[in-house]
Design a protein around this motif. Structure first.
Motif, mmCIF file in Angstrom:
data_model
loop_
_atom_site.group_PDB
_atom_site.id
_atom_site.type_symbol
_atom_site.label_atom_id
_atom_site.label_comp_id
_atom_site.label_asym_id
_atom_site.label_seq_id
_atom_site.Cartn_x
_atom_site.Cartn_y
_atom_site.Cartn_z
ATOM 1 N N PHE A 4 0.845 -1.189 0.000
ATOM 2 C CA PHE A 4 0.000 0.000 0.000
ATOM 3 C C PHE A 4 0.892 1.255 0.000
ATOM 4 N N THR A 5 0.418 2.299 -0.649
ATOM 5 C CA THR A 5 1.148 3.559 -0.573
ATOM 6 C C THR A 5 1.009 4.134 0.838
ATOM 7 N N ALA A 6 1.889 5.054 1.169
ATOM 8 C CA ALA A 6 1.880 5.631 2.522
ATOM 9 C C ALA A 6 0.541 6.287 2.844
ATOM 10 N N ASP A 7 -0.087 6.915 1.845
ATOM 11 C CA ASP A 7 -1.371 7.579 2.087
ATOM 12 C C ASP A 7 -2.522 6.593 2.228
ATOM 13 N N ALA A 8 -2.370 5.389 1.676
ATOM 14 C CA ALA A 8 -3.443 4.396 1.750
ATOM 15 C C ALA A 8 -3.414 3.613 3.057
ATOM 16 N N VAL A 9 -2.242 3.447 3.655
ATOM 17 C CA VAL A 9 -2.101 2.612 4.856
ATOM 18 C C VAL A 9 -3.081 3.000 5.964
ATOM 19 N N PRO A 10 -3.182 4.275 6.367
ATOM 20 C CA PRO A 10 -4.083 4.603 7.488
ATOM 21 C C PRO A 10 -5.560 4.452 7.155
#
Length: 310
Positions: free
Chosen positions: A174-180
């Motif tokens: 997952f991209t960093a923005d998708a993780v949370p």
């Protein structure tokens, strides 16, 4: 030495070995031809690049645990790893005891993963958004393939859905923005507790688990797992944000109600087939496992003798 459950004469096992080799060669022909030309395919080469298992691994036939191969011609196999002499001169068998002694923790881990995943209800509300989360708000993508909707519209699809990925080996891309935005935070440690049969990546992994069990798994069953993994990967990419029509694959548009319905229908069918494979692997590689104790000896012998085709 464990008494073999099944004994195959020369005609039987040599015929099975030849059929297996021909089937493996047919399944890997496209990949081998592309590799010789230095070409890559964004879908068809995935199982070889992601798992790093060479076509030669698929080509080697094993009879599975509990099977003895009769005939002096089988004797060279006694020198293979995790094989031993059988009960008659020249015969051989898979040495499950030696493999257990050397690879006990690995075998127990694989058995636990298969048992737990097969025992759970599947979750069917993810709609394959893991592939979308891997390109969310990113200009550089894992595959050199254009996005079907473009970057902005792809990002909007992610933002209008809840991410529900339970699989660590999808989540870690997952991209960093998708993780949370994901409901879960899968880790390698929590993998046995989170794996469930609705997950397409968990079902692709049945092939990986079959490989890790080596000669305990009949060759025919390994190829069944490989074939299913290939089918699921093609479906996975059809439902992804990538435009694969150039490669002959129409999209499953999960951003629409119709696409979601198709995704869930096919996802459920794959879950059923993958669980069938999990139970076959448990029945052959771990016949004493408590969770497969109800598998009849007749069924086990049938799987060992010829495999139960998918």
């Amino acid at each position: 030495m464990t008494t073999p459950t099944l004994r195959l004469d020369a005609a039987e096992w040599r015929a099975r070995e030849a059929a297996h080799t021909a089937r493996a060669d047919a399944l890997t022909a496209g990949h081998r031809a592309r590799a010789a030309r230095g070409e890559k395919h964004p879908i068809e080469d995935f199982l070889f690049s992601y798992y790093s298992y060479a076509p030669s691994l698929l080509r080697r036939w094993h009879p599975g645990a509990g099977v003895e191969l009769a005939d002096a011609g089988a004797e060279p196999r006694a020198a293979w790893r995790w094989y031993a002499a059988g009960s008659t001169p020249g015969s051989v068998r898979v040495d499950a005891e030696a493999m257990q002694a050397e690879k006990g923790p690995l075998l127990r881990g694989v058995r636990r993963m298969l048992e737990l995943t097969a025992s759970r209800q599947g979750s069917f509300g993810c709609f394959g958004l893991h592939e979308w989360a891997m390109v969310y708000r990113e200009d550089e993508h894992r595959h050199p393939v254009p996005l079907r909707l473009g970057q902005a519209a792809t990002d909007a699809v992610v933002e209008s859905h809840e991410l529900r990925c339970t699989h660590i080996d999808a989540f870690r891309f997952f991209t960093a923005d998708a993780v949370p935005q994901n409901r879960y935070a899968p880790t390698r440690e929590t993998q046995p507790e989170l794996e469930q049969p609705g997950c397409v990546h968990a079902n692709i992994d049945v092939y990986k688990w079959a490989v890790k069990l080596g000669p305990l798994v009949p060759g025919e069953l390994l190829l069944d797992a490989f074939e299913l993994a290939g089918e699921i990967r093609r479906f996975d990419m059809q439902a992804s944000p990538y435009d694969l029509r150039e490669w002959g694959h129409e999209p499953v548009p999960i951003e629409t109600p119709e696409g979601k319905a198709e995704y869930v229908r096919r996802q459920r069918a794959f879950a059923t087939r993958a669980n069938r494979l999990r139970r076959r692997i448990l029945a052959t590689a771990f016949p004493q496992s408590p969770r497969v104790a109800n598998t009849s000896r007749t069924m086990r012998n049938a799987v060992l003798a010829a495999g139960t085709p998918e």
